[in-house]
Design a protein around this motif. Structure first.
Motif, short mmCIF file in Angstrom:
data_model
loop_
_atom_site.label_atom_id
_atom_site.label_comp_id
_atom_site.label_asym_id
_atom_site.label_seq_id
_atom_site.Cartn_x
_atom_site.Cartn_y
_atom_site.Cartn_z
N GLU A 277 -123.19 -19.11 -60.44
CA GLU A 277 -123.32 -19.05 -58.99
C GLU A 277 -123.70 -17.63 -58.57
N PHE A 278 -123.14 -16.66 -59.24
CA PHE A 278 -123.38 -15.26 -58.88
C PHE A 278 -124.75 -14.75 -59.33
N VAL A 279 -125.12 -15.01 -60.58
CA VAL A 279 -126.36 -14.43 -61.12
C VAL A 279 -127.58 -15.35 -60.96
N GLY A 280 -127.34 -16.58 -60.57
CA GLY A 280 -128.45 -17.51 -60.36
C GLY A 280 -128.50 -18.59 -61.42
N THR B 33 -122.00 -4.46 -60.63
CA THR B 33 -123.34 -3.92 -60.32
C THR B 33 -124.37 -4.45 -61.31
N PHE B 34 -124.00 -4.50 -62.58
CA PHE B 34 -124.87 -5.04 -63.62
C PHE B 34 -125.24 -6.49 -63.32
N CYS B 35 -124.24 -7.30 -62.97
CA CYS B 35 -124.50 -8.71 -62.64
C CYS B 35 -125.36 -8.84 -61.39
N ARG C 198 -133.04 -8.72 -60.08
CA ARG C 198 -134.25 -8.38 -60.82
C ARG C 198 -134.57 -9.36 -61.94
N GLN C 199 -133.56 -10.11 -62.37
CA GLN C 199 -133.71 -11.10 -63.44
C GLN C 199 -134.39 -10.51 -64.67
N ARG D 223 -133.69 -4.22 -68.22
CA ARG D 223 -133.77 -3.29 -67.08
C ARG D 223 -132.40 -3.08 -66.45
N ALA D 224 -131.65 -4.17 -66.29
CA ALA D 224 -130.30 -4.05 -65.71
C ALA D 224 -129.40 -3.24 -66.63
N LEU D 225 -129.50 -3.48 -67.93
CA LEU D 225 -128.71 -2.74 -68.91
C LEU D 225 -129.03 -1.25 -68.83
N SER D 226 -130.28 -0.93 -68.73
CA SER D 226 -130.73 0.46 -68.66
C SER D 226 -130.33 1.10 -67.33
#
Length: 184
Positions: free
Chosen positions: A61-64, A148-150, A156-157, A161-164
């Motif tokens: 639900e949170f990340v899509g 924030t990561f989630c 951005r899916q 990129r999120a990890l970085s």
């Protein structure tokens, strides 16, 4: 009504026949539909199965629901972490795999499909290791960073990129190196 529905089969055989899952499965979530399938007398239903399967629904639900950037190990790791905050069984499996040098590399973890593996011991290591990595991200790196990561994953899916962006790891190998350092 946006509540999750739980379907409980009379026994493990009916559950397995209906869900066509692996023999070791005691529960299955369909996050988009907010449905959980399980069976009467599933081991540790309230302590493990329900928190795990609800973890899938809440996370998605949170990340899509259609977010293909989410590696399965991350979703399973978070769901497993919800089982009484990484239960004793998973800690024991992880500790044994660590001592015996049987952990997956993060690349192997990313390519492993627990539902199609005939090796139950490797499946158990997969879930325990994924949960341990999530625990590392939540505890060493902080819950705020994980949220924030989630959020970044949702917006951005793009996993790398999120990890970085959030953790400053340029790739999985840097995450793996830091996580292994944390284990020492």
């Amino acid at each position: 009504d946006k509540r999750a529905r739980i379907y409980i089969y009379d026994n493990q055989k009916q559950y397995q026949d209906s869900m066509h899952g692996p023999d070791w499965s005691a529960g299955l979530a369909l996050p988009r539909e907010k449905i959980i399938h399980t069976y009467v007398e599933a081991p540790d239903f309230f302590a493990a199965i329900l928190p795990h399967e609800l973890g899938h629904i809440i996370f998605r639900e949170f990340v899509g629901f259609n977010n293909s950037a989410i590696p399965l190990w991350l979703e399973e790791g978070l769901a497993t972490y919800q089982e009484n905050q990484l239960n004793i069984f998973h800690q024991a499996v992880f500790g044994k795999a660590l001592r015996e040098n049987r952990l997956f590399s993060l690349e192997e973890l990313s390519n492993f499909d627990p539902t199609s593996s005939p090796d139950q011991e490797r499946v158990e290591i997969y879930y325990a290791q994924a949960a341990n990595i999530v625990e590392y991200l939540l505890k060493k790196m902080s819950r705020d960073k994980f949220v924030t990561f989630c959020r970044d994953l949702r917006e951005r899916q793009d996993f790398l990129r999120a990890l970085s962006r959030v953790y400053s790891f340029k790739d999985l190998s840097e995450l793996e190196t830091d996580w292994k350092g944390y284990l020492r």
